[in-house]
Design an enzyme around this catalytic site. Structure first.
Site, PDB file in Angstrom:
ATOM      1  N   HIS A 142     -23.031  34.401 -44.735  1.00  0.00           N
ATOM      2  CA  HIS A 142     -22.549  34.092 -43.238  1.00  0.00           C
ATOM      3  C   HIS A 142     -23.743  33.802 -42.599  1.00  0.00           C
ATOM      4  O   HIS A 142     -23.658  33.001 -41.631  1.00  0.00           O
ATOM      5  CB  HIS A 142     -22.033  35.466 -42.893  1.00  0.00           C
ATOM      6  CG  HIS A 142     -20.652  35.515 -43.129  1.00  0.00           C
ATOM      7  ND1 HIS A 142     -20.143  36.076 -44.440  1.00  0.00           N
ATOM      8  CD2 HIS A 142     -19.258  35.392 -42.552  1.00  0.00           C
ATOM      9  CE1 HIS A 142     -18.818  36.081 -44.569  1.00  0.00           C
ATOM     10  NE2 HIS A 142     -18.494  35.580 -43.472  1.00  0.00           N
ATOM     11  N   TRP A 146     -12.474  30.664 -48.298  1.00  0.00           N
ATOM     12  CA  TRP A 146     -12.085  31.635 -48.811  1.00  0.00           C
ATOM     13  C   TRP A 146     -12.225  31.629 -50.470  1.00  0.00           C
ATOM     14  O   TRP A 146     -12.681  32.642 -51.062  1.00  0.00           O
ATOM     15  CB  TRP A 146     -10.506  31.780 -48.741  1.00  0.00           C
ATOM     16  CG  TRP A 146     -10.062  32.216 -47.356  1.00  0.00           C
ATOM     17  CD1 TRP A 146     -10.624  32.657 -46.285  1.00  0.00           C
ATOM     18  CD2 TRP A 146      -8.675  31.868 -47.068  1.00  0.00           C
ATOM     19  NE1 TRP A 146      -9.903  32.759 -45.445  1.00  0.00           N
ATOM     20  CE2 TRP A 146      -8.767  32.308 -45.800  1.00  0.00           C
ATOM     21  CE3 TRP A 146      -7.537  31.488 -47.759  1.00  0.00           C
ATOM     22  CZ2 TRP A 146      -7.447  32.488 -45.066  1.00  0.00           C
ATOM     23  CZ3 TRP A 146      -6.227  31.448 -46.770  1.00  0.00           C
ATOM     24  CH2 TRP A 146      -6.357  31.993 -45.587  1.00  0.00           C
ATOM     25  N   TYR A 168     -23.137  38.693 -49.014  1.00  0.00           N
ATOM     26  CA  TYR A 168     -22.147  38.498 -47.911  1.00  0.00           C
ATOM     27  C   TYR A 168     -23.011  38.001 -46.793  1.00  0.00           C
ATOM     28  O   TYR A 168     -22.838  37.341 -46.022  1.00  0.00           O
ATOM     29  CB  TYR A 168     -21.365  39.961 -47.814  1.00  0.00           C
ATOM     30  CG  TYR A 168     -20.340  39.467 -46.846  1.00  0.00           C
ATOM     31  CD1 TYR A 168     -19.171  39.243 -47.130  1.00  0.00           C
ATOM     32  CD2 TYR A 168     -20.561  39.641 -45.462  1.00  0.00           C
ATOM     33  CE1 TYR A 168     -18.122  38.908 -46.330  1.00  0.00           C
ATOM     34  CE2 TYR A 168     -19.402  39.718 -44.454  1.00  0.00           C
ATOM     35  CZ  TYR A 168     -18.386  39.173 -45.076  1.00  0.00           C
ATOM     36  OH  TYR A 168     -17.083  38.830 -43.916  1.00  0.00           O
TER      37      TYR A 168
END
Length: 97
Positions: A15, A70, A11
């Site tokens: 990012h 998404w 994650y």
């Protein structure tokens, strides 16, 4: 939002490498100083974003690049059927300016 267990590093990596076109879109819509925090005990993600006075974020969810993001994140997060992150509103209990 909730992260699936075991995907903390992935994650963060995704990012850290946020797509320039997504970052540009958010900036153009008035989002700045955007942070996401992780509660490692519950795997809950808490996002805080500051918005300029003239921010226009109401229709970000229909933007193709956001929907693509998404889809990209769906394998490591709890998501809705459209791959948007499952979100839970929080009750503000304190604010100081």
């Amino acid at each position: 939002m909730k992260l699936l267990p075991g995907f903390e590093e992935e994650y963060k990596k995704r990012h850290d490498e946020i797509w320039p076109e997504l970052s540009k879109l958010l900036s153009e819509r008035g989002v700045y100083d955007y942070s996401i925090f992780l509660d490692e005990e519950t795997m809950s993600l808490f996002a805080v974003q500051k918005l300029k006075d003239d921010a226009n974020v109401d229709h970000l969810t229909v933007e193709p690049i956001l929907r693509k993001w998404w889809d990209y994140m769906a394998d490591i997060m709890e998501t809705n059927p459209d791959n948007s992150p499952v979100e839970k509103p929080l009750k503000e209990v304190f604010h100081m300016e």
